[in-house]
Design an enzyme around this catalytic site. Structure first.
Site, PDB file in Angstrom:
ATOM      1  N   GLY A  12      93.026  81.682  18.174  1.00  0.00           N
ATOM      2  CA  GLY A  12      92.073  80.620  18.485  1.00  0.00           C
ATOM      3  C   GLY A  12      90.688  80.778  17.887  1.00  0.00           C
ATOM      4  CB  ILE A  93     107.002  71.328  12.349  1.00  0.00           C
ATOM      5  CG1 ILE A  93     106.955  72.554  11.429  1.00  0.00           C
ATOM      6  CG2 ILE A  93     107.229  70.049  11.559  1.00  0.00           C
ATOM      7  CD1 ILE A  93     105.892  72.502  10.342  1.00  0.00           C
ATOM      8  CG  HIS A 110      97.406  75.046   4.602  1.00  0.00           C
ATOM      9  ND1 HIS A 110      98.539  75.487   5.252  1.00  0.00           N
ATOM     10  CD2 HIS A 110      97.468  75.528   3.336  1.00  0.00           C
ATOM     11  CE1 HIS A 110      99.254  76.211   4.401  1.00  0.00           C
ATOM     12  NE2 HIS A 110      98.632  76.251   3.239  1.00  0.00           N
ATOM     13  CG  ASP A 151     100.652  72.424   4.979  1.00  0.00           C
ATOM     14  OD1 ASP A 151     101.353  73.414   4.705  1.00  0.00           O
ATOM     15  OD2 ASP A 151     100.109  72.241   6.092  1.00  0.00           O
ATOM     16  CD  GLU A 181      91.434  79.362   8.149  1.00  0.00           C
ATOM     17  OE1 GLU A 181      91.753  79.166   9.336  1.00  0.00           O
ATOM     18  OE2 GLU A 181      91.995  80.212   7.440  1.00  0.00           O
TER      19      GLU A 181
HETATM   20  C1  GRF Z   1      94.203  80.965  10.449  1.00  0.00           C
HETATM   21  O1  GRF Z   1      94.241  81.490   9.126  1.00  0.00           O
HETATM   22  C2  GRF Z   1      94.774  79.569  10.437  1.00  0.00           C
HETATM   23  O2  GRF Z   1      94.461  78.840   9.272  1.00  0.00           O
HETATM   24  C3  GRF Z   1      96.226  79.838  10.485  1.00  0.00           C
HETATM   25  O3  GRF Z   1      96.342  80.866  11.457  1.00  0.00           O
HETATM   26  C4  GRF Z   1      95.188  81.711  11.352  1.00  0.00           C
HETATM   27  C5  GRF Z   1      94.644  82.025  12.719  1.00  0.00           C
HETATM   28  O4  GRF Z   1      94.074  80.853  13.247  1.00  0.00           O
HETATM   29  N1  GRF Z   1      96.997  78.678  10.824  1.00  0.00           N
HETATM   30  P1  GRF Z   1      93.330  80.924  14.699  1.00  0.00           P
HETATM   31  O5  GRF Z   1      92.515  82.193  14.709  1.00  0.00           O
HETATM   32  O6  GRF Z   1      94.415  80.956  15.759  1.00  0.00           O
HETATM   33  O7  GRF Z   1      92.471  79.689  14.762  1.00  0.00           O
END
Ligand code: GRF
Length: 209
Positions: A12, A93, A110, A151, A181
């Site tokens: 998260g 998905i 992504h 994507d 991100e």
């Molecule tokens: C990140 O690189 C995200 O892009 C991918 O999972 C990783 C962890 O995301 N989908 P988060 O820390 O759970 O937001």
């Protein structure tokens, strides 16, 4: 006020960037109505709890089949009537009926510069393994609207990140999260919440300002 439902699957950190963006005023006109995880016990749920945000688990493991799960997920989201669904580190998905129902109201982050290193099977750390295996010198992240594909939806923002000598997938993942991100996803949410970002006929329009 843009009502947002955030979907997570893990730590998260993208959710935290959104929480911090709202608290810090870089994301305005936005409220987080609910955080939904498809996995129990993930740290992202603790981040939601600490921020006082409604949070719950809707896991495929708790349903007899995919159809029952899809219905439960859709019903849960509908209960909060979100204006926007944000997939923040979400490895699920989405069912086609959900994407149709919330057309142009779901965005995803992504961890690559789409169309590189994306599509079925390209998620999480695997994306960075693919980038390192290919030997690219620049990678990054993409925030995009979600369509029926994987994507493949209209791109909102992208941000480039350099690949350094000796990078491991974990080191590169961290740099892409920190430098891309956690910046472009909050920026996209603020843009949508304040009417600067719209999507029509599969094309994203961003008003300056
Ligand atoms: C990140 O690189 C995200 O892009 C991918 O999972 C990783 C962890 O995301 N989908 P988060 O820390 O759970 O937001």
């Amino acid at each position: 006020m843009l009502k947002v439902a955030v979907m997570i699957s893990g730590g998260g950190t993208n959710l935290q960037a959104i929480i911090d963006g709202i608290a810090g005023g870089t994301i305005t006109n936005t409220e987080l109505a609910v955080v939904i995880s498809n996995k129990p016990g993930v740290y992202g749920l603790e981040r939601a709890a600490k921020a006082g945000i409604d949070h719950l688990v809707v896991s495929p493991k708790d349903y007899a089949d995919r159809e029952a799960f899809n219905k439960a997920l859709t019903d849960t989201l509908d209960r909060y009537s979100p204006d926007l669904i944000v997939l923040a580190g979400c490895l699920l998905i989405l069912p086609e009926m959900l994407v149709k129902k919330y057309e142009n109201r779901i965005i995803n982050i992504h961890p690559s510069l789409i169309p590189s290193f994306c599509g079925p099977g390209a998620y999480g750390l695997k994306v960075h393994e693919m980038a390192l295996a290919r030997g690219v010198k620049v990678t990054g992240a993409t925030c995009h609207f979600v369509d029926a594909g994987t994507d493949t939806g209209p791109i909102i923002y992208q941000k480039a990140v350099e690949v350094r000598q000796g990078d491991t997938p974990e080191i590169l993942q961290r740099r892409v999260m920190e430098q891309a991100e956690w910046i472009i996803m909050p920026k996209a949410i603020d843009g949508i919440a304040n009417g600067r970002i719209t999507v029509r006929n599969g094309k994203v329009h961003i008003a300056e300002g």
